[in-house]
Design a protein around this motif. Structure first.
Motif, PDB file in Angstrom:
ATOM      1  N   GLU A  22       0.858  -1.185   0.000  1.00 18.83           N
ATOM      2  CA  GLU A  22       0.000   0.000   0.000  1.00 18.83           C
ATOM      3  C   GLU A  22       0.894   1.235   0.000  1.00 18.83           C
ATOM      4  N   GLU A  23       0.569   2.196  -0.844  1.00 20.49           N
ATOM      5  CA  GLU A  23       1.333   3.445  -0.900  1.00 20.49           C
ATOM      6  C   GLU A  23       0.564   4.534  -0.165  1.00 20.49           C
ATOM      7  N   VAL A  24       1.240   5.202   0.770  1.00 18.74           N
ATOM      8  CA  VAL A  24       0.623   6.284   1.545  1.00 18.74           C
ATOM      9  C   VAL A  24       1.513   7.519   1.434  1.00 18.74           C
ATOM     10  N   GLU A  25       0.943   8.616   0.977  1.00 17.96           N
ATOM     11  CA  GLU A  25       1.682   9.875   0.849  1.00 17.96           C
ATOM     12  C   GLU A  25       1.677  10.594   2.197  1.00 17.96           C
ATOM     13  N   GLU A  26       2.840  10.863   2.750  1.00 13.20           N
ATOM     14  CA  GLU A  26       2.968  11.574   4.021  1.00 13.20           C
ATOM     15  C   GLU A  26       2.922  13.088   3.768  1.00 13.20           C
ATOM     16  N   GLU A  27       2.671  13.850   4.814  1.00 11.53           N
ATOM     17  CA  GLU A  27       2.584  15.313   4.694  1.00 11.53           C
ATOM     18  C   GLU A  27       3.899  15.946   4.246  1.00 11.53           C
ATOM     19  N   ASP A  28       5.018  15.344   4.648  1.00 12.88           N
ATOM     20  CA  ASP A  28       6.324  15.915   4.294  1.00 12.88           C
ATOM     21  C   ASP A  28       6.803  15.489   2.909  1.00 12.88           C
ATOM     22  N   LEU A  31       6.955   9.065   0.595  1.00 10.47           N
ATOM     23  CA  LEU A  31       6.038   8.017   0.177  1.00 10.47           C
ATOM     24  C   LEU A  31       6.292   6.802   1.064  1.00 10.47           C
ATOM     25  N   LEU A  32       5.301   6.442   1.852  1.00 13.15           N
ATOM     26  CA  LEU A  32       5.398   5.311   2.772  1.00 13.15           C
ATOM     27  C   LEU A  32       4.846   4.080   2.073  1.00 13.15           C
ATOM     28  N   LEU A  33       5.663   3.045   1.977  1.00  7.73           N
ATOM     29  CA  LEU A  33       5.225   1.776   1.405  1.00  7.73           C
ATOM     30  C   LEU A  33       4.929   0.823   2.555  1.00  7.73           C
ATOM     31  N   ARG A  34       3.673   0.455   2.695  1.00  6.02           N
ATOM     32  CA  ARG A  34       3.274  -0.481   3.750  1.00  6.02           C
ATOM     33  C   ARG A  34       3.191  -1.875   3.137  1.00  6.02           C
ATOM     34  N   LEU A  35       4.043  -2.756   3.612  1.00  4.58           N
ATOM     35  CA  LEU A  35       4.078  -4.133   3.139  1.00  4.58           C
ATOM     36  C   LEU A  35       3.188  -4.969   4.048  1.00  4.58           C
ATOM     37  N   HIS A  36       2.073  -5.445   3.504  1.00  5.53           N
ATOM     38  CA  HIS A  36       1.138  -6.264   4.261  1.00  5.53           C
ATOM     39  C   HIS A  36       1.412  -7.730   3.960  1.00  5.53           C
ATOM     40  N   VAL A  37       1.601  -8.534   5.019  1.00  2.96           N
ATOM     41  CA  VAL A  37       1.794  -9.974   4.887  1.00  2.96           C
ATOM     42  C   VAL A  37       0.893 -10.665   5.904  1.00  2.96           C
ATOM     43  N   ALA A  38       0.723 -11.966   5.757  1.00  2.38           N
ATOM     44  CA  ALA A  38      -0.061 -12.734   6.727  1.00  2.38           C
ATOM     45  C   ALA A  38       0.615 -12.640   8.085  1.00  2.38           C
ATOM     46  N   GLU A  39      -0.195 -12.678   9.132  1.00  2.00           N
ATOM     47  CA  GLU A  39       0.332 -12.519  10.490  1.00  2.00           C
ATOM     48  C   GLU A  39       1.453 -13.509  10.803  1.00  2.00           C
ATOM     49  N   GLY A  40       1.324 -14.736  10.328  1.00  2.00           N
ATOM     50  CA  GLY A  40       2.345 -15.748  10.585  1.00  2.00           C
ATOM     51  C   GLY A  40       3.625 -15.552   9.796  1.00  2.00           C
TER      52      GLY A  40
END
Length: 77
Positions: A22-28, A31-40
């Protein structure tokens, strides 16, 4: 960079279908890249003493330098 990060993560985990970035644009402007994986699979992506996570963050930062912007990686389970 997003596709590369997702592909690298898919090769590390037991549940590759759960991997998404997921790409999230920060105020400053970062670009924050959130890597989502299974909990395990969080531990597999982080690695022993955080070595894999550090390596992935280095790759992301280098890609940001090449693209001319600041990128950061966050791993989410």
């Amino acid at each position: 960079m997003t596709e590369l990060l997702a592909e690298l993560a898919r090769r590390l985990v037991d549940e590759p279908d759960a991997v998404r970035v997921e790409e999230v644009e920060e105020e400053d402007g970062t670009l924050l890249l959130r890597l989502h994986v299974a909990e395990g699979d969080v531990g597999k992506v982080i690695g022993r003493q955080g070595r894999l996570a550090r390596s992935l963050r280095t790759i992301v930062r280098a890609g940001g330098v090449a693209a001319g912007r600041r990128l950061q990686l966050e791993i989410v389970g």
